[in-house]
Structure formats: C-alpha cells, structure tokens
Scaffold this active site. Structure first.
Site, PDB file in Angstrom:
ATOM      1  N   LYS B 188      45.719  44.507  38.890  1.00 32.41           N
ATOM      2  CA  LYS B 188      46.453  43.402  38.243  1.00 32.41           C
ATOM      3  C   LYS B 188      45.389  42.418  37.733  1.00 32.41           C
ATOM      4  O   LYS B 188      44.858  41.616  38.497  1.00 32.41           O
ATOM      5  CB  LYS B 188      47.375  42.734  39.266  1.00 32.41           C
ATOM      6  CG  LYS B 188      48.592  42.012  38.676  1.00 32.41           C
ATOM      7  CD  LYS B 188      48.268  40.815  37.829  1.00 32.41           C
ATOM      8  CE  LYS B 188      48.033  39.583  38.657  1.00 32.41           C
ATOM      9  NZ  LYS B 188      47.748  38.381  37.797  1.00 32.41           N
ATOM     10  N   GLY B 241      39.416  35.316  43.922  1.00 31.06           N
ATOM     11  CA  GLY B 241      40.152  34.158  43.422  1.00 31.06           C
ATOM     12  C   GLY B 241      39.966  32.983  44.349  1.00 31.06           C
ATOM     13  O   GLY B 241      38.882  32.801  44.889  1.00 31.06           O
ATOM     14  N   GLY B 246      44.400  33.564  48.331  1.00 27.08           N
ATOM     15  CA  GLY B 246      43.875  34.515  49.307  1.00 27.08           C
ATOM     16  C   GLY B 246      44.689  34.484  50.590  1.00 27.08           C
ATOM     17  O   GLY B 246      45.036  35.526  51.150  1.00 27.08           O
ATOM     18  N   GLU B 263      37.201  37.583  48.121  1.00 23.53           N
ATOM     19  CA  GLU B 263      36.013  36.885  47.618  1.00 23.53           C
ATOM     20  C   GLU B 263      36.528  35.630  46.941  1.00 23.53           C
ATOM     21  O   GLU B 263      37.158  35.689  45.892  1.00 23.53           O
ATOM     22  CB  GLU B 263      35.240  37.789  46.653  1.00 23.53           C
ATOM     23  CG  GLU B 263      33.842  37.274  46.357  1.00 23.53           C
ATOM     24  CD  GLU B 263      33.760  36.621  45.000  1.00 23.53           C
ATOM     25  OE1 GLU B 263      33.818  35.371  44.968  1.00 23.53           O
ATOM     26  OE2 GLU B 263      33.645  37.340  43.994  1.00 23.53           O
ATOM     27  N   CYS B 297      31.889  31.750  40.505  1.00 20.72           N
ATOM     28  CA  CYS B 297      32.158  31.218  41.852  1.00 20.72           C
ATOM     29  C   CYS B 297      30.870  30.985  42.629  1.00 20.72           C
ATOM     30  O   CYS B 297      30.853  30.190  43.549  1.00 20.72           O
ATOM     31  CB  CYS B 297      33.105  32.139  42.604  1.00 20.72           C
ATOM     32  SG  CYS B 297      32.804  33.869  42.337  1.00 20.72           S
ATOM     33  N   GLU B 398      35.076  22.656  44.366  1.00 22.04           N
ATOM     34  CA  GLU B 398      34.562  23.489  43.290  1.00 22.04           C
ATOM     35  C   GLU B 398      35.197  23.058  41.973  1.00 22.04           C
ATOM     36  O   GLU B 398      36.398  23.152  41.781  1.00 22.04           O
ATOM     37  CB  GLU B 398      34.875  24.968  43.561  1.00 22.04           C
ATOM     38  CG  GLU B 398      34.227  25.864  42.540  1.00 22.04           C
ATOM     39  CD  GLU B 398      34.225  27.327  42.941  1.00 22.04           C
ATOM     40  OE1 GLU B 398      34.972  27.712  43.844  1.00 22.04           O
ATOM     41  OE2 GLU B 398      33.466  28.083  42.311  1.00 22.04           O
TER      42      GLU B 398
END
Lengths: 115, 503
Positions: B188, B241, B246, B263, B297, B398
């Site tokens: 996906k 993501g 997650g 991750e 990331c 972030e």
C-alpha cells in the site's frame, strides 16, 4: 489545561461529516497528536479505544473530543497553545479517520492574542 | 502483459493508474479515484484508482493463492533470477522512474534519477540473499543419537505500507527482501506518491514474476492501510511512517498476532566538534539536512556544535544555506525542490512560528522563496535557527522540512546528553578528527545508525531502524531475514531401539 483549545469552523464542518457517516451509537472518538516522519505532528482522529489509559497524556479537547499525546511528546506540546484546523487536501500518511470524508485535520498555532 | 492505461512519456496530460492485483491492472471495486498533484505547481499529474477494504481483501486473497500455489515452492535460485531481472528493468527505466518520482513528490531530478539504480541494487542484494537462507543443524543436550535441524520458512503474505518521501526506494525495501525470503506481498504505497510503486509492479510482471506474488493497492490510510494492517490473512506488516500510525498498526495486528516492524521518525543529532575542517563540516551538515528538502526521517536536523566553533559554524552554515539552489525539481541544477504537499508546507510554517515564539534566533529563511515561478508550489526556503535550546519544540519535534536547529555543547559528555535527550533514536552523527572520541560516541549515542564524518549512508547490506520511538525491527541487511522468515525445529531419532516408556 494548555494544549488544544478547540477547533476552527472548517475543522468543525469536517468533523460533522465524520460524525454523520459514523451515525449515533458508534465508538467514541479521540485525537492523538502524531509524531515524526511523513505523517508527524498532526491530530490523528482515532477511536477512544486506541488511547492507552494511564499512559497517554490529555492535552485539552476540541468539540468534546479529548486530545492526547505520548507522555514524552506531551512534555513539549503542553507549553503550546493550538487549535485543530482542517485542510481540503485529503492526502496524508496517517490512519486519521476523517481522510475518506474530504479533508484533513492539522494543527494551527494560537498566538498570544487569540487567532 | 498487463499495461497501465497510458503509455510512459505523456508529458502534459494526467496519467491514469489502476490497482495492480493478481497480475492485472484493475479499477477499484468502488470505482473511486484520487488525484496525485505536482508539488511544483499543483497540477494534476495522475488520476489513481482508490483502493479500499474489498480491494485489499482481493489482493490478500491473490497473494495467499500465489504463496501456496507457486511462490513458496519456487526454488530460491529461480526467485533470485527473477529479482535480478526486476533489478535490470529498474535500472533500464531509471530516467523515466526518476521523472515520475519528481512529478509525484518534488524530489529533485539530481536525486530521483538515481533512484532506479539505487532500487536495483536493493533487488540485487536480495537476489543474492535468496539462495543463502537456510537453517542449522544441532545436537541434542541429552544422551542418545538424534539429528536436530531447523528449517527457515517464509511467513506467507507480507503487507508493506510506505511513506511518500522516497516512494520507489521504499517500495524496493518492502518488496525485494520479502520476495527473496519466499513471501508474497501486498504493497500500500503512500497516497501522495503511488506512481513508481505501480511502475515497479509493471516491471516485475514484465520480468516474469508470477501473478499474485506482488500486488499494489494505492489508497488512504484509514481505509486501505487499516484494512491491510488488520487483515487476518496477512502474516506480517512492514511499516515506515510516524509513531501514532505505527501504534495503531500494532493495535490492529493483535487480532491474528501478525508480526510488525516499524521504522518511524527521527530528530537526529549531528554533533560537530571544534577539531573539524569547517568547510567540510558545513558541507556534510548541509547534505545531512537539505537532501529531499529535509523530508528524510534520518535527516540531521539537530545540529550540535561545540561552543568554541559555534559562531564561525553558524555564520558559514547560514551563508551556504542562502546559496542552496531552490527551484523546479525537474531542473538538474536544482538542489532543493518543493515540499510534498500543502499539509507539509503548513507544518513547516507552523514550526517557524513556534521557533520564533520559543526565542530561537531565525538566522535565514523562514518563508517561501520570492521567485514568482515557484509561487504556486509548496516551496520553503532553507531555514536556520540558532541559539536553540534542546527543550524547545523545534529541537524535539520532527519538522520534516528544510529547517535546522543549531545548538551548543561544551564537551563530549554534554554532546551525548543533549544528543540522547529526544524521544527518537533513528540516526546520529559525529564529526571529529579524533578517532577514539568518534568511536566512544558511536557506543554512547542511542540511535539505530551512527555516522562518523558522513551522513545518509544507508546501504542494502546494512541494517536500518530505530531506538526508542523510532520503532523496532531492522530493514536491509542479513538481520532482516529474521523478520521475514520463521524457524521450525525438526528432531529425528537415529537410535536403533525404541524408547517404550509406557511398556
């Protein structure tokens, strides 16, 4: 309580569409502030059952829906004052429940003098 | 072979993409579509079929049938040969794949045009691995003549959910290892950037990958993504993501106890000591931060500079940041393109406001570029905040954009303390000429990857993943085989007598 102090009219209209689609008697909702990477730092609309009681920290509420964050994330968000706003761009990397309903919740800074 | 509805190379018209399920391009069951928009000028670059739960169900059923019918019994050598062929096709189509990547998400051509070849290397690494996955033999601890051995078996159907920031390489990470280990895949891709994942499916079919072995279902997170994560017919989810998604995936995985690797995000410290060559240190810091407009990331977004070097570093870093060529990502001279979406731009703008409010010093950037040619795009200037305290939001969260937070540290202990004082632990970096100090820090920094005098070294043969809220599990490298296979222990009695305990 610092943190989320409500939602904009545009976000309210989007939420109304989600609520209408869910109907009455559905599972209650919650917002969780996402963190990191592509989908980070956005309000993710999820179900109340996705919140971990006694772990996640509440940071205000918007339109009767409690807003939560991971405790370590909440330490930094707690000093901030923000609203939940909405964009028409539905694309997002999160599992936020409003996405199929033609919009996307985002955070909006509340300045010292309100909007 | 199945084809996309529109040939490659249509320059000005929106391309049309369907789902790829069971070896065929097909519309979604609902008939719904969504648009992929160019972040450069907001033009529609593709109209894409929008998958939902029924499409995920069909893709998982196709993947299961392909696993049981053909892929689990395909010899490793044949799997390797097919992966090598896919790699060759990725490399041969690198220019066009790069162009699509740039149209979809704004990655500059100077970077995107390499993605086909980089992804091909991932397939080649895993083609090699396919023939090296095996169990071990072992002796029993108790007396007697027994043969024990393990079989390392595939899991079955693996679901991959990818982000938009490196669509093709992320698709390669999610598919090549899973296929090499004998699993079938339902992918996906991120809804911003589905094109190159669907091109990968097309090329895999062209290479001769049997139908149903790789399925690609674009769609939205709460519909297609959630359907995949909660599907009882899926044995494992590999997700890249952010943290809340997650966590939702982990919650959804509980139904059938599927395994999950995550991750997630990062706020990676880039620690620069005063013994470095200033020009080299600045160049590495620019590379660590501004690649892909900061939308990586593991970007080095928290730049920690030793106090004796701080002023000189900031001055030069600001000068160089102002010279970064921001522009149309289709231009090979461009080093920094737009952000992927309005949502992403808004987020960066919000953090610039927060940074000012928190008392950090905005030293350059902070707005959208003045060039009228870029006015319709989601562009943001390279932005540097100095005098940042590690307690500030711009040091902790972030931003996922071209925004540097430059902090001071006194000595090695101070650098480690500040470096580790963050909820993430994806990567960290150290610049110093002192070899011993560099390796001491490599041990003390809480991150899945530590770079010494470099940045963005992420190789198919090296494990990549996070500590803390950056997730668990590793992608790439031998370690990943553990996440994509399971062990079965077999015991054989070699004794000529039978133990008849109940005689």
């Amino acid at each position: 309580m610092p943190g989320c102090e409500g939602m904009t009219p545009r976000a309210h209209r989007l939420l109304a569409r989600v609520r209408a689609a869910a109907g009455t008697g559905g599972e209650p909702f919650a917002f969780m502030i996402s963190g990191g990477c592509c989908g980070g730092t956005n309000p993710v609309l999820c179900h109340r059952s996705n919140i971990i009681e006694g772990f996640d920290v509440q940071l205000g509420e918007a339109d009767g829906i409690a807003v939560y964050a991971h405790p370590d994330h909440a330490r930094y968000l707690a000093a901030d004052r923000f609203l939940i706003d909405a964009l028409d761009d539905v694309r997002s990397d999160t599992f936020s429940l409003e996405i199929p309903h033609g919009g996307r919740f985002v955070l909006r800074e509340l300045s010292a003098d309100g909007l | 072979m199945a084809e996309t509805a529109q040939p490659l190379g249509a320059e000005n018209a929106a391309r049309r993409y369907q789902l790829f399920v069971n070896g065929k391009f097909t519309d979604s069951r609902s008939g719904k579509t969504f648009e992929s928009v160019s972040p450069h000028d907001r033009s529609v670059v593709a109209v894409v079929a929008e998958g939902d739960k029924p499409d995920i169900d069909a893709a998982v059923a196709a993947a299961r049938a392909a696993y049981e019918g053909v892929w689990s019994t395909t010899p490793p050598g044949e799997r390797a040969r097919l992966l090598l062929k896919i790699a060759d096709l990725l490399e041969a189509n690198s220019a066009e794949l790069g162009r699509l990547e740039t149209l979809d998400m704004g990655m500059p051509m100077v970077m995107s045009s390499a993605m086909g070849a980089v992804s091909a290397d991932v397939f080649r690494y895993w083609a090699g691995m396919a023939t090296k996955i095996h169990g071990l033999t072992g002796e029993p601890m108790r007396p007697g003549d027994y043969l024990g051995y393990t079989l390392r078996e595939p899991l079955g159907v693996v679901g991959g959910i990818t982000p938009w920031n490196g669509p093709l390489i992320m698709a390669a990470w999610k598919t090549a290892p899973a296929l090499a280990c004998g699993n079938t895949v339902v992918l996906k891709p991120a809804e911003h950037t589905p094109m190159t994942s669907l091109e990968l499916a097309r090329l895999a079919a062209e290479a001769g990958l049997p139908e149903g072995v790789l399925n690609v279902v674009p769609g939205f997170g709460p519909t297609a993504g959630a359907a995949l994560a909660s599907h009882p017919g899926v044995d494992k989810i590999a997700f890249t993501g952010e943290y809340v998604t997650g966590r939702l995936i982990v919650q959804m995985s509980a139904s059938n106890l599927k395994t999950v690797t995550l991750e997630l995000g990062g706020k990676s410290p880039h620690i620069i000591f005063d013994d470095v060559d200033l020009e080299a240190a600045v160049a590495t810091a620019l590379f660590g931060l501004y690649m892909n407009s900061g939308q990586i990331c593991s970007a080095g977004t928290r730049i920690l500079v030793q106090e004796s070097l701080y002023e000189r570093f900031v001055e030069r870093f600001v000068e160089r940041s102002q010279q970064v060529k921001v522009g149309d990502p289709m231009d090979f001279a461009t080093r920094m393109g737009p952000l992927v979406s309005e949502e992403q731009l808004r987020k960066v703008q919000r953090y610039v406001e927060i940074g000012k409010k928190e008392g950090a010093r905005l030293r350059c950037g902070g707005g959208q570029p003045k060039d009228p040619a870029l006015a319709r795009g989601f562009y943001h200037e390279p932005t540097v905040f100095a005098e940042v305290d590690n307690k500030m939001q711009i040091a902790q969260e972030e931003i996922f954009g071209p925004v540097a937070s430059v902090l001071r540290f006194r000595d090695e202990d101070d650098a480690v303390r500040i470096g580790n004082d963050v909820i993430y632990g994806l990567a960290a970096g150290v610049q110093t000429k002192d070899l011993k100090r560099a390796h001491r820090l490599a041990k003390r920094l809480q991150a899945g990857t530590v770079w010494i005098n470099t940045w963005h070294m992420i190789e198919p043969n090296s494990p990549f993943g996070g500590y803390k809220l950056s997730g668990y599990g590793r992608e790439n490298g031998v370690a990943m085989v553990e996440h994509l296979t399971r062990l079965k222990q077999v015991w054989v009695d070699l004794n000529d007598f039978t133990m008849d305990l109940f005689a």
